[in-house]
Design an enzyme around this catalytic site. Structure first.
Site, PDB file in Angstrom:
ATOM      1  CG  ASP A  14      18.915  15.449  16.344  1.00 22.77           C
ATOM      2  OD1 ASP A  14      17.859  15.102  15.779  1.00 22.77           O
ATOM      3  OD2 ASP A  14      19.406  16.448  16.824  1.00 22.77           O
ATOM      4  NE  ARG A  94      29.899  18.831  20.979  1.00 23.88           N
ATOM      5  CZ  ARG A  94      28.683  18.133  21.391  1.00 23.88           C
ATOM      6  NH1 ARG A  94      28.780  17.059  21.967  1.00 23.88           N
ATOM      7  NH2 ARG A  94      27.669  18.682  21.169  1.00 23.88           N
ATOM      8  CG  ASP A 123      29.055  21.234  18.939  1.00 26.91           C
ATOM      9  OD1 ASP A 123      30.061  21.583  19.351  1.00 26.91           O
ATOM     10  OD2 ASP A 123      28.025  21.103  19.250  1.00 26.91           O
ATOM     11  CB  SER A 174      19.358  22.780  20.956  1.00 25.58           C
ATOM     12  OG  SER A 174      20.792  22.223  20.759  1.00 25.58           O
TER      13      SER A 174
HETATM   14  N1  ARG Z   1      27.532  27.757  20.868  1.00 24.86           N
HETATM   15  C1  ARG Z   1      28.399  26.940  21.657  1.00 24.86           C
HETATM   16  C2  ARG Z   1      29.809  26.230  20.831  1.00 24.86           C
HETATM   17  O1  ARG Z   1      29.516  26.238  19.631  1.00 24.86           O
HETATM   18  C3  ARG Z   1      27.686  25.964  22.212  1.00 24.86           C
HETATM   19  C4  ARG Z   1      26.970  24.806  21.069  1.00 24.86           C
HETATM   20  C5  ARG Z   1      25.963  23.910  21.918  1.00 24.86           C
HETATM   21  N2  ARG Z   1      25.251  22.963  21.312  1.00 24.86           N
HETATM   22  C6  ARG Z   1      24.191  22.536  21.642  1.00 24.86           C
HETATM   23  N3  ARG Z   1      23.809  21.443  20.861  1.00 24.86           N
HETATM   24  N4  ARG Z   1      23.389  23.268  22.155  1.00 24.86           N
HETATM   25  O2  ARG Z   1      30.342  25.684  21.470  1.00 24.86           O
END
Ligand code: ARG
Length: 407
Positions: A14, A94, A123, A174
């Protein structure tokens, strides 16, 4: 000269497509920024790839120490775990990545920052709200939230423009990784009834294949921070890396949970967080020995508030800083050593000691060293039980005289 945008670049599909897309759609010079917080691959290779796709500049930053000292350990000190399951690895990474993006944008004179998050997850919130807190004037572009391409279409887009597609793209999952853990979503995992196939795990052994012999580990804490492993002083990054290996080998740290996203979606999440699992357990055992009951009770409230704040992308808020100040003060006596046993996906605390322990052998023992005055308990219980006795006499047992009579 074209305006510049700083893109948080992982080297994945991406964000690689985003370099080309931002250059074409927005006519901007893309500065690719890769922060190593323990998850990305080889930095020089990622940097080269960004330039090849068309970035005007590719910057890499080793931010592992900053991540551990300023994000992971403050979270550990507060025992944060979202919905009692998720040690918040991605959520903690993040805000740090955002801070680095914003600093780079200011330094490079960029007018915007960009990230690869979609419009369905947490995110995007964490990136956007952190930018709002740190540099509200910067424009935010989220290509994957705008371009409306499916995964297949993104792959086709990459192929069309000669963007190298990572081998990992063959996998339907992912994945996000940093020192504090690995988050896995998508593919068959989207059916919450389906057991995660073994192939989704990379850091942890299946319990069936874990060693048949337990391993003991001693973790030394100073004011809530882990500072040594098996008696050897270690810096935070090395300590976490080592624990991820040894606990992972014993299958410790797998989580399979249906989680409540901030944007209202329930999603099925798999996590591997071996070091986080061990350290959170050990830290709580250290607190149990060094903090009063009232402190422990109050900290539970702080923990759940703090976890939501981190999950919801509110790291750079005043309230988070206020809570952090409280936590620092409350951790000053959380010092000592905890011994844990790793065995077949279990992490069990089997010993603890502290120079400021509240455990008093003379008070606790039933042997002849006993110094506790048992006769004093009679008066104590008389007063302590008084309101219960009065209420029961007036209103019946359980506070309901009518029910009592009928029965
Ligand atoms: N659900 C988790 C969070 O919101 C993990 C997100 C992971 N992102 C990914 N691209 N797999 O923190």
């Amino acid at each position: 000269m074209a305006d510049k945008v700083v893109l948080a670049y992982s080297g994945g599909l991406d964000t690689s497509a985003a370099i080309k897309w931002l250059a074409d759609k927005y006519n901007m010079g893309v500065i690719a920024l890769t922060a190593d917080i323990g998850g990305v691959g080889e930095l020089p290779a990622i940097q080269k790839k960004a330039m090849k796709i068309g970035a005007v500049k590719a910057i890499t930053i080793d931010a592992k120490k900053l991540f551990v000292d300023s994000f992971v350990f403050p979270a550990l000190k507060a025992n944060v775990v979202y919905e009692k399951q998720y040690p918040l690895a991605t959520a903690l990474g993040r805000p740090l990545i955002t801070k680095l993006m914003v600093d780079t944008a200011i330094k490079e004179g960029a007018i915007a920052v960009a990230h690869g998050s979609t419009g369905k997850g947490n995110d995007q919130v964490r990136f956007d709200v952190s930018v709002a807190a740190l540099a509200p004037k910067l424009k935010i572009i989220a290509p994957a939230r705008e371009w409306g391409m499916t995964r297949e279409e993104t792959i086709a887009y990459a192929e069309k423009f000669g963007i190298p597609i990572p081998v990992k793209v063959a996998s339907p999952y992912s994945i996000d990784e940093n020192l504090w853990g690995r988050s896995i979503e998508c593919g068959v995992l989207e059916d919450p009834w389906v057991e995660p196939p073994e192939e989704v795990f990379a850091w942890t052994k299946s319990p069936a294949e874990a060693p048949d012999k337990p391993e003991y580990i001693e973790i030394g804490f100073e004011s809530g921070i882990p500072v040594s492993l098996n008696g050897k002083k270690l810096d935070g990054v090395a300590l976490i890396q080592q624990l991820n290996k040894s606990a992972g080998k014993h299958g410790v740290g797998r989580v399979d949970n249906v989680e409540s996203r901030l944007v209202g979606i329930k999603s099925r999440e798999i996590y591997e967080s071996p070091a986080a699992t061990v350290l959170l357990k050990a830290h709580q055992a250290m607190e149990a020995m060094t903090l009063s009951h009232q402190q422990l009770r109050f900290n539970e409230k702080v923990t759940s508030e703090y976890a939501d704040i981190i999950y919801n992308g509110l790291w750079f808020t005043q309230l988070r800083q206020d809570l952090a100040a409280y936590v620092d003060q409350a951790q000053k006596n959380v010092t000592g050593t905890v011994r844990v046993k790793l065995f077949k996906a279990n992490c069990i605390v089997v010993g603890r000691k502290s120079p400021v322990s509240l455990y008093d052998f003379g008070l606790a023992t039933y042997d002849k060293e006993d110094v506790f005055d048992q006769s004093a308990s009679i008066g104590f219980i008389h007063i302590f039980g008084l309101p219960t006795k009065v209420q029961s006499r007036v209103q019946g047992q359980g506070g309901d005289k009518k029910t009592q009579k009928k029965a």
